[in-house]
Design an enzyme around this catalytic site. Structure first.
Site, short mmCIF file in Angstrom:
data_model
loop_
_atom_site.label_atom_id
_atom_site.label_comp_id
_atom_site.label_asym_id
_atom_site.label_seq_id
_atom_site.Cartn_x
_atom_site.Cartn_y
_atom_site.Cartn_z
CG ASP A 36 55.11 -16.81 -44.56
OD1 ASP A 36 55.73 -16.56 -43.51
OD2 ASP A 36 55.57 -16.63 -45.70
CG HIS A 237 38.10 -39.91 -30.01
ND1 HIS A 237 38.83 -39.48 -28.94
CD2 HIS A 237 36.80 -39.81 -29.61
CE1 HIS A 237 38.02 -39.15 -27.94
NE2 HIS A 237 36.79 -39.35 -28.33
CG ASP A 254 30.18 -37.78 -32.49
OD1 ASP A 254 29.70 -36.63 -32.38
OD2 ASP A 254 30.69 -38.41 -31.54
CG ASP A 265 28.88 -34.16 -28.97
OD1 ASP A 265 29.02 -34.81 -30.02
OD2 ASP A 265 29.42 -34.46 -27.89
CG HIS A 344 31.79 -44.20 -24.83
ND1 HIS A 344 30.54 -43.71 -24.56
CD2 HIS A 344 31.69 -44.82 -26.04
CE1 HIS A 344 29.73 -43.99 -25.56
NE2 HIS A 344 30.39 -44.68 -26.47
CG HIS A 348 30.52 -34.98 -22.97
ND1 HIS A 348 30.26 -33.80 -23.62
CD2 HIS A 348 30.48 -35.93 -23.94
CE1 HIS A 348 30.09 -34.03 -24.92
NE2 HIS A 348 30.20 -35.32 -25.14
CG HIS A 355 34.49 -33.70 -24.14
ND1 HIS A 355 35.40 -34.72 -24.21
CD2 HIS A 355 33.45 -34.09 -24.94
CE1 HIS A 355 34.94 -35.68 -25.01
NE2 HIS A 355 33.76 -35.32 -25.47
CD GLU A 378 28.58 -38.90 -26.01
OE1 GLU A 378 29.14 -39.39 -27.00
OE2 GLU A 378 28.91 -37.81 -25.51
CE1 TYR A 382 30.62 -46.85 -30.68
CE2 TYR A 382 30.72 -47.44 -28.35
CZ TYR A 382 30.42 -46.53 -29.34
OH TYR A 382 29.92 -45.29 -29.00
NE ARG A 399 29.39 -41.57 -30.22
CZ ARG A 399 30.47 -41.98 -30.85
NH1 ARG A 399 30.97 -43.19 -30.58
NH2 ARG A 399 31.07 -41.24 -31.73
CD GLU A 401 27.15 -37.09 -28.61
OE1 GLU A 401 27.74 -37.40 -29.67
OE2 GLU A 401 27.72 -36.55 -27.65
#
Ligand code: GLY
Ligand code: MN
Ligand code: MN
Length: 433
Positions: A36, A237, A254, A265, A344, A348, A355, A378, A382, A399, A401
């Protein structure tokens, strides 16, 4: 956003489609979460871009040159019983008066009316592959149109995304205003957060501080908030946000708001106790210099890849200087060994989706940046525990960004006001204790 902005977007799509075509764009449906309970509804970005209509179970049809008007909107019919439970439905009258529909029908009439709308249109622009049920219906409508109207039925389903996304890629002045608003809210949230972080707090409390600011401005996170203390910053992530923040660790945050349909972002990396250690500072300064080098390549006429190349070179120089890589800069760039610590890309597109759409390459070549595009910048570095480097570097993840609109003579960094240098961050975190 003004109704004329949506009309302009539909006109731009029609100009790309040509008169011999028709487009069908479906909105998002509700999705069950558990018994529900549905997930909070989020409209499909393409559908919202063209209509501004935020209700489940809606389909837009755009038929250039149609005598009764090109914009046909199918949506839920008003129903007093359902409105008792779920609140007001927009309905067909408001679809016309408030959303600019030339014709409005109940969504339940879609299957009956679509084959007739398709007659005399050679191409059916649509997005196949996103929703199996809709795919079946799009195919069935064409096949019924063919049996009813013969060769006056569409001859092909054509992907609408390249046309629509070429429009979404270049933000209008009204869209840039919305993106500035999303950036402002997110800048304020990150800045306020800096004054609250301290050892003993938890990652989910960091998330809660940001959510508070986002919701206060009628926004929500544009993507799951990442609040990673210590080595969690090395998980790109990381969204578990369960751990306690420890004295002496870094915290990578982030987070950006989605407000009125547009996203921000932002990433900042902070020392939990308010002061960077020497090792943290050394890594941080490399990432900051890489970001600066990348920002210098965000402007009209630059390749989309130019900021990434600039950031990568500075990061690799830093990795060699710090002793993270045991090769020359050129050899490391050539071997790709640096990807162990920078895995990475540097940015973007950003817009309605975090994205965002648009495609980074055109016929195999990197896209050229143009005024009105919005990109993130960004870079990061790491160094997870267990990396083959001195232990002083292990567990450090950084990082930084920001979000930039490409302008006619460079770019406008929408998120530059969040403290970013070591000194500015330490000052923002000083609580007077
Ligand atoms: N927050 C997702 C990203 O930075 O791409
Ligand atoms: Mn990003
Ligand atoms: Mn981000």
């Amino acid at each position: 956003m003004d109704a004329s902005e949506y009309a302009r977007r539909r006109d731009a799509l029609m100009a790309r489609m040509g008169d011999d075509a028709i487009a069908v764009i479906a909105g998002a449906g509700e999705r069950p979460r558990n018994r529900d309970v549905d997930y909070p509804f989020r409209q499909d970005s393409d559908f919202r871009y063209l209509t501004g209509f935020i209700e489940p179970d809606a389909v837009a049809v755009i038929a250039p040159g149609r005598a009764e008007g090109a914009f046909i909107l199918f949506s839920r019919e008003r129903d007093p019983l359902r409105e008792t439970w779920q609140g007001r439905t927009i309905g067909q009258d408001a679809a016309q008066s408030d959303y600019g529909a030339d014709t409005a029908h109940p969504i339940d009439d879609l299957d009956a009316l679509m084959p007739g709308l398709l007659a005399d249109r050679r191409w059916l622009y649509c997005a196949l592959g996103a929703d199996a049920d809709l795919d079946q219906r799009l195919i069935a409508w064409v096949s019924e149109a063919r049996s009813r109207y013969g060769e006056r039925a569409p001859r092909a389903h054509v992907a609408i995304e390249p046309l629509l996304h070429a429009e979404r890629l270049i933000k209008s002045p009204a869209e840039i205003e919305q993106m500035r608003a999303a950036a402002r809210i997110s800048v304020a949230a990150h800045t306020r957060l800096m004054a609250t972080v301290a050892p003993g707090q938890t990652e989910y409390q960091v998330e809660a501080e940001l959510l508070y600011d986002f919701r206060r401005h009628n926004g929500e996170p544009a993507y799951p908030i990442i609040a990673g203390g210590g080595a969690n910053a090395c998980v790109l992530h990381y969204i578990a946000n369960q751990d306690e923040l420890r004295d002496g660790d870094l915290l990578l945050v982030d987070a950006g708001v989605e407000q009125a349909g547009y996203a921000a972002d932002i990433t900042r990396t902070l020392p939990v106790n308010g002061r960077f250690s020497a090792a943290q500072r050394a890594v941080y300064e490399v990432v900051l210099a890489a970001q600066q080098a990348a920002l210098e390549r965000v402007g009209p006429g630059e390749s989309f890849d130019a900021p990434h190349q600039a950031a990568t070179r500075v990061l690799v120089e830093g990795m060699v200087d710090l002793g993270l890589l045991d090769e020359t800069v050129d050899a490391a760039l050539e071997s790709g060994e640096y990807r162990r610590y920078f895995m990475h890309r540097t940015g973007h597109f950003l817009g309605m989706d975090v994205h965002d759409v648009g495609g980074y390459k055109v016929e195999g070549e990197w896209r050229t940046l143009q005024p009105g595009m919005v990109v993130t910048v960004e870079p990061g570095l790491y160094i997870p525990p267990g990396s083959p480097v001195d232990t002083r570097w292990q567990g450090i993840g950084v990082r930084i960004e920001d979000d930039c609109v490409v302008t006619s003579d460079g770019h406008d960094n929408l998120t530059a006001a969040v403290p970013k240098t070591v000194e500015a961050i330490e000052a923002a975190m000083a609580h007077g204790d």
